[in-house]
Design a protein around this motif. Structure first.
Motif, PDB file in Angstrom:
ATOM      1  N   SER A 207      16.215  18.145 -10.359  1.00 41.77           N
ATOM      2  CA  SER A 207      17.350  17.277 -10.655  1.00 41.77           C
ATOM      3  C   SER A 207      17.472  16.220  -9.556  1.00 41.77           C
ATOM      4  CB  SER A 207      18.624  18.123 -10.715  1.00 41.77           C
ATOM      5  OG  SER A 207      19.775  17.306 -10.720  1.00 41.77           O
TER       6      SER A 207
ATOM      7  N   GLN B 246      20.666  13.373 -17.661  1.00 41.36           N
ATOM      8  CA  GLN B 246      20.564  12.417 -18.761  1.00 41.36           C
ATOM      9  C   GLN B 246      21.644  11.343 -18.670  1.00 41.36           C
ATOM     10  OE1 GLN B 246      21.670  13.586 -22.906  1.00 41.36           O
ATOM     11  NE2 GLN B 246      19.499  13.300 -23.330  1.00 41.36           N
TER      12      GLN B 246
ATOM     13  N   PHE C 119      11.090  16.849 -15.771  1.00 46.21           N
ATOM     14  CA  PHE C 119      11.176  18.112 -15.040  1.00 46.21           C
ATOM     15  C   PHE C 119       9.809  18.787 -15.086  1.00 46.21           C
ATOM     16  CE2 PHE C 119      15.529  17.150 -16.024  1.00 46.21           C
ATOM     17  CZ  PHE C 119      16.262  17.668 -14.978  1.00 46.21           C
TER      18      PHE C 119
ATOM     19  N   THR D  85      20.461  25.567 -17.047  1.00 49.25           N
ATOM     20  CA  THR D  85      19.314  24.665 -17.175  1.00 49.25           C
ATOM     21  C   THR D  85      19.630  23.510 -18.109  1.00 49.25           C
ATOM     22  OG1 THR D  85      17.778  26.488 -16.770  1.00 49.25           O
ATOM     23  CG2 THR D  85      16.887  24.531 -17.842  1.00 49.25           C
ATOM     24  N   GLN D  86      20.200  23.822 -19.263  1.00 41.89           N
ATOM     25  CA  GLN D  86      20.549  22.766 -20.213  1.00 41.89           C
ATOM     26  C   GLN D  86      21.599  21.831 -19.624  1.00 41.89           C
ATOM     27  OE1 GLN D  86      22.184  24.131 -23.932  1.00 41.89           O
ATOM     28  NE2 GLN D  86      22.415  22.064 -24.770  1.00 41.89           N
TER      29      GLN D  86
ATOM     30  N   GLN E 245      20.167  19.451 -17.086  1.00 44.53           N
ATOM     31  CA  GLN E 245      19.414  18.390 -17.772  1.00 44.53           C
ATOM     32  C   GLN E 245      20.359  17.338 -18.349  1.00 44.53           C
ATOM     33  OE1 GLN E 245      17.000  21.088 -20.334  1.00 44.53           O
ATOM     34  NE2 GLN E 245      15.245  19.966 -19.540  1.00 44.53           N
TER      35      GLN E 245
ATOM     36  N   ALA F 186      15.184  23.528 -12.731  1.00 43.11           N
ATOM     37  CA  ALA F 186      16.085  22.426 -13.061  1.00 43.11           C
ATOM     38  C   ALA F 186      16.811  21.915 -11.820  1.00 43.11           C
ATOM     39  CB  ALA F 186      17.088  22.876 -14.115  1.00 43.11           C
TER      40      ALA F 186
END
Length: 532
Positions: A400, A361, A527, A353-354, A357, A396
């Motif tokens: 995305s 970004q 999200f 998930t991180q 993200q 996510a």
């Protein structure tokens, strides 16, 4: 540089056995590809040639730039069905006058190029890829319309074909129709809704109803040429923008149209100074074992796919059964998520998930390399929140907006298929190795679950449970699930974009990334709610 140090022993018995098993599977796939290439068979190919016409793949070969690649998509459509393998259509991405285009060619050697339910699905997928990746579309048309015995599966959904053409045009993504033969009934709207139309003199015939239908409907006597011939459409109706003297001239005109589009990619260009992997791509044949219960090292795959074998791993000590990190493929930056030990735990889900993200970004496309049995089950894992953590990963992936490419290397089971961006999560491209399998769970596990449920049901009714019937049921279910998990079955259902040779993975990813960068590459600005 963070170069992976390979420990693959290409002389070991395990590597040799893996390689032989993969080559055997590749031979099976190639035999099925050969069926697609032969079209309607020798009789109909010869009849087509006697009419002085080129085959679908010959038209494509003349259309694309000399010595340029053609990434064929869904070549095994209709595999396992009553229809010819290939779905009476050839589709793929080729370079025309330096422009990457979606090329769709009806195969007139298969029932006159008539559309069946599989060719319809294949056309829809091609249109989706063209629109999402901003690729001009070139239709090479010679089709008798719908395969009438299957009209109930074609007529109503088939209207989307024409809607897709108008959507592309509205988004300033050009559509071109090169008409080599029949384009009748509903098929007449294919050139009718294209931005540019080329028709071959004395060959192309475009009308809503042919002479017999017109006679029945109105009593009017007419012939093919006056009703829908190429010269009539070029001189009288105005449907044809260009009149070609023959097929080669039509292809020349098509190339000229693309040359004048003033086409520019909107995504960032690749870095020009990238290097090949430091390890031989031939090794990819021996890395994945035929028994998918045996784990393999995904970093060994990554090292043979990415530029310079340089992989900058993210969170290497946390959630170790999912490998995440940054790399380049043919100069394009990518984020990679690759399953290591198969099972996804809470830590892997949170890590993914991180990472997703972060990719959004910094506007970096994501590559998912599948070998997962799904999210972990069991009382302690449920109490620790595996559902909400798996949901975070799926959330996510769902939201995305950077481009995703999925490659099924091994197992892709259960919700792990979803979290790793399976077909339902709309990756820009999804390819499978011959070793891949995908299902709700493994065949033995599924049969075992059904056995337990049946046994408990009999017990609750106070009935004796037949072990003999149970053994037969499990064998039947295992056989069915195993067959339905194999890549050729899934490819026939259009659940992937093609089965690829593992050695071609880098090339296929590079071609896909290049096509993707025709449009902008931009990450999500928000999200959904992550259940913490």
């Amino acid at each position: 540089m963070t170069v992976w140090k390979s420990v693959v022993d290409t002389t070991s018995p395990e590597f040799t056995a893996n390689r032989e098993a993969m080559l055997e599977k590749l031979a099976e796939v190639e035999a099925e590809h050969a069926k697609a290439i032969e079209g309607g068979g020798e009789k109909y190919v010869e009849r087509h040639r006697k009419r002085g016409k080129l085959l679908a793949r010959e038209r494509i070969e003349l259309l694309i730039d000399e010595d340029s690649p053609f990434l064929e998509l869904s070549p095994l459509a209709a595999w396992g069905s009553d229809y010819r393998v290939g779905g009476s259509m050839v589709a793929g991405i080729g370079v025309v006058e330096g422009v990457e285009c979606m090329i769709i060619a009806s195969d007139p050697t298969v029932k006159g190029g008539a559309m069946n339910p599989h060719s319809l699905k294949k056309g829809f997928r091609a249109a989706d890829i063209a629109e999402r990746n901003r690729l001009p579309t070139i239709n090479l048309v010679e089709s008798g319309g719908a395969d009438l015995p299957a009209q109930k599966e074609i007529f109503i959904p088939g209207g989307r074909t024409f809607r897709d053409l108008t959507h592309s045009s509205a988004r300033k993504i050009p559509t071109v129709a090169l008409v080599f033969g029949n384009s009748t009934a509903g098929g007449a709207y294919l050139p009718g809704m294209s931005d540019y139309v080329v028709m071959v003199k004395e060959r192309a015939k475009v009308f809503l109803g042919g002479p017999p239908l017109v006679k029945m409907a109105t009593g009017e006597e007419s012939d093919d040429e006056s009703l829908g011939g190429a010269e009539m459409h070029a001189r009288t109706s105005g449907l044809a923008d260009y009149l070609a003297v023959d097929e080669q001239d039509a292809i020349r005109l098509g190339r000229s149209i693309i040359r004048r589009l003033n086409w520019h990619k909107q995504g960032p260009a690749p870095k020009p100074d990238h290097e090949e992997p430091r390890y031989d791509t031939e090794d990819l044949l021996g890395i994945v074992p035929p028994d998918l219960k045996v784990p393999f090292e995904p970093r060994e795959v990554i090292a043979r796919v990415v530029d310079s074998s340089d992989f900058d791993e993210f969170k290497p000590l946390y959630g170790s059964s999912l490998v995440t990190g940054w790399a380049q493929v043919h100069g394009y930056p990518v984020g990679i998520l690759a399953n290591a030990q198969g099972v996804l735990f809470s830590e892997e889900s949170q890590k993914a998930t991180q990472f997703i993200q972060l990719a959004n970004q910094n506007d970096t496309p994501l590559v998912f390399l599948h070998n997962t049995t799904g999210y972990m089950v069991g009382k302690s894992y449920e109490q620790a929140g595996i559902i909400k953590h798996g949901a975070m990963m799926i959330n996510a992936v769902s939201n995305s907006t950077v481009p995703h490419i999925s490659v099924l290397m091994g197992a892709s089971y259960g919700a792990g298929h979803y979290g790793m961006c399976g077909r339902a999560y709309d990756p820009r491209f999804l390819f499978a190795w011959p070793s891949a399998k995908s299902a709700v769970m493994g065949a033995q596990q599924l049969a075992g679950v059904l056995s337990i449920v049946a046994r408990q049901a009999a017990q609750s009714r106070g009935q004796e449970y037949s072990e003999e019937n149970d053994t037969a049921m499990r064998a039947m279910v295992e056989g069915q699930i195993e067959a339905e998990s194999l890549p050729m079955f899934l490819s026939g259902m259009l659940y992937d974009d093609g089965i690829i040779d593992p050695r071609d993975t880098r090339t296929v990813l590079g071609l896909s990334l290049s096509a993707i960068h025709n449009g902008p590459v931009k990450g999500a600005e928000g999200f959904g709610v992550f259940r913490m």
